[in-house]
Motif scaffolding. Structure first.
Motif, short mmCIF file in Angstrom:
data_model
loop_
_atom_site.label_atom_id
_atom_site.label_comp_id
_atom_site.label_asym_id
_atom_site.label_seq_id
_atom_site.Cartn_x
_atom_site.Cartn_y
_atom_site.Cartn_z
N ALA A 286 -111.18 -50.75 -52.69
CA ALA A 286 -110.26 -50.86 -51.56
C ALA A 286 -108.94 -50.17 -51.89
N GLN A 287 -108.47 -50.42 -53.09
CA GLN A 287 -107.21 -49.84 -53.53
C GLN A 287 -107.30 -48.31 -53.59
N ALA A 288 -108.45 -47.83 -54.09
CA ALA A 288 -108.64 -46.38 -54.19
C ALA A 288 -108.61 -45.73 -52.81
N LEU A 289 -108.98 -46.49 -51.79
CA LEU A 289 -109.02 -45.94 -50.43
C LEU A 289 -107.72 -46.18 -49.67
N GLY A 290 -106.68 -46.51 -50.41
CA GLY A 290 -105.37 -46.60 -49.79
C GLY A 290 -105.00 -47.96 -49.26
N VAL A 291 -105.78 -48.99 -49.59
CA VAL A 291 -105.44 -50.33 -49.12
C VAL A 291 -104.40 -50.95 -50.07
N ASP A 292 -103.28 -51.39 -49.50
CA ASP A 292 -102.28 -52.09 -50.30
C ASP A 292 -102.79 -53.52 -50.49
N GLY B 82 -103.50 -43.25 -60.45
CA GLY B 82 -102.64 -44.43 -60.45
C GLY B 82 -103.29 -45.73 -60.90
N PHE B 83 -104.58 -45.68 -61.28
CA PHE B 83 -105.25 -46.90 -61.72
C PHE B 83 -104.81 -47.32 -63.11
N LEU B 84 -104.36 -46.33 -63.90
CA LEU B 84 -103.81 -46.65 -65.21
C LEU B 84 -102.43 -46.00 -65.30
N ARG B 85 -101.55 -46.66 -66.04
CA ARG B 85 -100.21 -46.11 -66.22
C ARG B 85 -100.20 -45.36 -67.56
N PRO B 86 -99.77 -44.10 -67.56
CA PRO B 86 -99.79 -43.35 -68.82
C PRO B 86 -98.73 -43.86 -69.80
N ASP B 87 -99.01 -43.69 -71.10
CA ASP B 87 -98.00 -44.04 -72.12
C ASP B 87 -96.92 -42.98 -72.16
N ALA C 211 -98.53 -32.17 -55.33
CA ALA C 211 -97.90 -31.52 -54.19
C ALA C 211 -96.38 -31.47 -54.35
N GLY C 212 -95.95 -31.15 -55.57
CA GLY C 212 -94.52 -30.97 -55.82
C GLY C 212 -93.75 -32.26 -56.05
N GLN C 213 -94.45 -33.42 -55.99
CA GLN C 213 -93.73 -34.68 -56.19
C GLN C 213 -94.27 -35.43 -57.40
N ASP C 214 -93.38 -36.08 -58.11
CA ASP C 214 -93.78 -36.85 -59.27
C ASP C 214 -94.49 -38.13 -58.82
N VAL C 215 -95.75 -38.29 -59.21
CA VAL C 215 -96.48 -39.49 -58.81
C VAL C 215 -96.88 -40.33 -60.03
N THR C 216 -96.26 -40.05 -61.18
CA THR C 216 -96.59 -40.77 -62.40
C THR C 216 -96.40 -42.27 -62.23
N GLY C 217 -97.45 -43.03 -62.50
CA GLY C 217 -97.34 -44.48 -62.46
C GLY C 217 -97.27 -45.08 -61.07
N LEU C 218 -97.43 -44.27 -60.05
CA LEU C 218 -97.43 -44.77 -58.67
C LEU C 218 -98.72 -45.57 -58.42
N ALA C 219 -98.64 -46.65 -57.63
CA ALA C 219 -99.82 -47.49 -57.36
C ALA C 219 -100.90 -46.67 -56.64
N PRO C 220 -102.17 -47.00 -56.91
CA PRO C 220 -103.28 -46.20 -56.35
C PRO C 220 -103.22 -46.01 -54.84
N GLY D 230 -102.48 -38.29 -50.27
CA GLY D 230 -103.55 -37.31 -50.12
C GLY D 230 -104.33 -37.01 -51.38
N LEU D 231 -104.24 -37.90 -52.37
CA LEU D 231 -105.02 -37.73 -53.60
C LEU D 231 -105.95 -38.94 -53.73
N VAL D 232 -107.24 -38.73 -53.62
CA VAL D 232 -108.17 -39.86 -53.65
C VAL D 232 -109.24 -39.63 -54.71
N ARG D 233 -109.71 -40.72 -55.31
CA ARG D 233 -110.75 -40.61 -56.33
C ARG D 233 -112.01 -41.31 -55.88
N THR D 234 -113.14 -40.93 -56.46
CA THR D 234 -114.36 -41.72 -56.31
C THR D 234 -114.67 -42.31 -57.69
#
Lengths: 309, 249
Positions: free
Chosen positions: A183-189, B49-54, B61-70, B77-81
């Motif tokens: 859910a989180q991966a799909l953008g759910v807070d 964003g699932f893990l926070r880097p040490d 896209a030109g913005q710092d997303v380090t440690g941002l929540a998933p 616009g960045l999604v993982r499977t």
């Protein structure tokens, strides 16, 4: 329509009382269902919200003369507020599953002990709401009045559940239940979403507590915050069917119908209802994990496949 | 589009990702390969964003997303499977995909309609009302992809979408991924199946023991001694050359 006509047909106080209990717990069960059934966060301490609602209106009515109808609203606010606190603390620190269940149980117990020792809650003696009949005072001469209030409360809860099933929040809640990481991966807070679920659940449960106060005109720490209430609330959707709109209604009818039957057959021995609830819970989880709605659904599907053939 | 600089992550004493820097340019299909346990999935988890880097930074896209929540990374616009597919088991395929679509569409009906469109793109239209737990492995892989796609990403991180597929299913999946890429989505994928890497990726990064050891076009990578050694063990490249020389004699 049928539900509205019931008091005119059914003139027995016993049966109206029974229906009031069924409706009250259908509503409370739906409140629990929003957090437990749809969002997958099992609470063992809904008494924390129930009791807070019950005491909020009792204290404000007795102490400051607040109108009981407004009492229902303030109880909703108070229940939601306690839910926000419990939710914030447990979800912020990532408590899930049995840990979440335990922390909710602990909150309810702490509140029970506080209510037992505090002055303004009347301590262990509890609080009596003075008798003062009148619709404006949410006190009715016969049970029909209470029946309509309970009916409105049940309808409100069911409508909330029905709307959730058709909303983004509901979809996100179910996604969290099924798989929080995905859910989180799909953008759910997920944090905000779980907080919303517990606040809605807590607010509705608070209303139930306030109704209880004005219906019985008495409240004490054991009734308001005791584990018995928590168990009774969570049994309703588990029996009826988790994460369904009509599950709590069906569950409440069966639970209290069977409970009444057991009382008739075996007398009202203390602790009997708890034994009965325990057995019922074991049987349900073992043989009907999807609850009554799951059975209804299976029968309907079977008749459909037969019709196809 | 994506720039990773000096990324570090360790678990206890184990250095899972060590000083990794790489760049994924908009419009590319880039592959990340390496032996099991090389830190590929960890790198994806750090980026999404699932893990926070040490240490180190992730710029998207030109913005710092380090440690941002998933969920915030996803919203940008960045999604993982997931490598091990994570379907919402009791929900239908349509409802599964709609969860992703809800990121952009608040209204339930719109999200459901959107889900049907996305399902068509990955060839799942006939499975829309099937509960996710009743799907085959191949269908689950597609569902994982469809849900991610429904969030309307600009960059898609695919973690081993080919694993467990038979050759026919794989050909189909390659076609789907290429279709997504043609639709304007940049793709960064972890893959073990070299055939898939060779036919999809323009650039390949090789990770071993948490470090990037090589970078290049798929054909170049396959010939690099350090890459062969990472997969087959120390001295393997030398032995292979010797063997090839011996064989030709």
């Amino acid at each position: 329509m049928v539900a509205l006509a019931v008091p005119y047909v059914l003139r027995s106080d016993f049966w109206l009382g029974f229906l009031i209990t069924v409706l009250l717990f259908a509503a409370l069960g739906m409140a629990w269902n929003i957090l437990g059934g749809y969002t997958g966060q099992f609470s063992f301490g809904h008494a924390a919200f129930f009791g807070t609602g019950a005491y909020t209106t009792a204290v404000l009515h007795i102490g400051l003369g607040l109108n009981p109808w407004l009492g229902l609203a303030t109880a909703a606010a108070a229940g939601g507020l306690v839910a926000l606190l419990v939710g914030y603390l447990s979800f912020r620190y990532g408590l899930r599953g049995s840990y979440f269940a335990l922390i909710t149980l602990a909150f309810a117990e702490v509140l029970r002990i506080l209510a037992n020792s505090a002055e303004f809650t009347g301590g262990g003696v509890g609080l009596y709401v003075p008798l003062d009949l009148g619709i404006a005072n949410l006190q009715f001469a016969d049970k029909a009045g209470y029946y309509y209030v309970a009916l409105a409360f049940a309808v409100l809860s069911l409508v909330v559940g029905w709307m959730l099933e058709r909303s983004r929040l509901g979809a996100q809640m179910m996604a969290i239940r099924e798989n929080e990481d995905a859910a989180q991966a799909l953008g759910v807070d997920t944090f905000a979403c779980k907080l919303k679920a517990i606040v809605i659940s807590g607010a509705l449960t608070g209303i139930g507590g306030a109704f209880y106060t004005h219906y019985y005109l008495y409240i004490d720490p054991g009734i308001a915050y005791g584990p018995g209430v928590s168990v009774e609330i969570l049994l309703v959707p588990i029996i009826g069917g988790l994460g369904t709109v009509f599950g709590p209604l069906a569950g409440s009818a069966v639970l209290h119908g069977a409970g009444e039957l057991a009382r008739r057959l075996m007398g009202d021995a203390p602790g009997l209802s708890l034994i009965f609830y325990g057995v019922l819970l074991v049987v349900m989880v073992r043989f009907m994990p999807e609850g009554l709605m799951g059975v209804v659904w299976r029968i309907r599907r079977r008749s459909e496949t037969q019709a196809d053939a | 589009m994506l720039e990773v600089r000096g990324l570090n992550k360790s678990f206890g004493g184990l250095l899972a990702v060590a000083d990794v820097s790489l760049r994924v340019t908009e419009g590319d299909i880039v592959a990340l390969v390496g032996p099991n346990g090389a830190g590929k999935t960890t790198l994806f988890a750090l980026v999404s964003g699932f893990l926070r880097p040490d240490g180190g930074t992730v710029t998207f896209a030109g913005q710092d997303v380090t440690g941002l929540a998933p969920h915030l990374v996803c919203a940008r616009g960045l999604v993982r499977t997931f490598q091990v597919v994570q379907p919402f088991g009791r929900l239908s395929v349509r409802e599964n995909i709609a969860v992703g679509a809800h990121l952009r569409f608040a209204e339930r009906g719109e999200a459901m309609a959107r889900a049907a469109t996305v399902a068509q793109r990955v060839g799942m239209s006939h499975l829309l009302d099937r509960p996710a737990h009743a799907l085959t492995v191949a269908a689950r892989k597609r569902l994982e992809l469809a849900r991610a796609l429904a969030t309307e990403p600009r960059l898609l991180l695919l973690d081993e979408v080919m694993a467990g597929l038979n050759p026919t299913e794989m050909t189909e999946m390659i076609r789907i991924v290429r279709g997504i890429h043609d639709g304007g989505v940049t793709v960064f994928l972890i893959e073990h199946v070299m055939q898939a890497v060779a036919s999809l990726a323009e650039r390949v990064h090789v990770l071993n023991y948490g470090r990037l050891i090589a970078e290049g076009a798929p054909a170049e990578i396959a010939r690099m001694p350090e890459v062969i050694e990472a997969y087959l063990g120390h001295g393997a490249a030398e032995r292979m050359t010797a063997h090839a020389a011996g064989g030709s004699r």
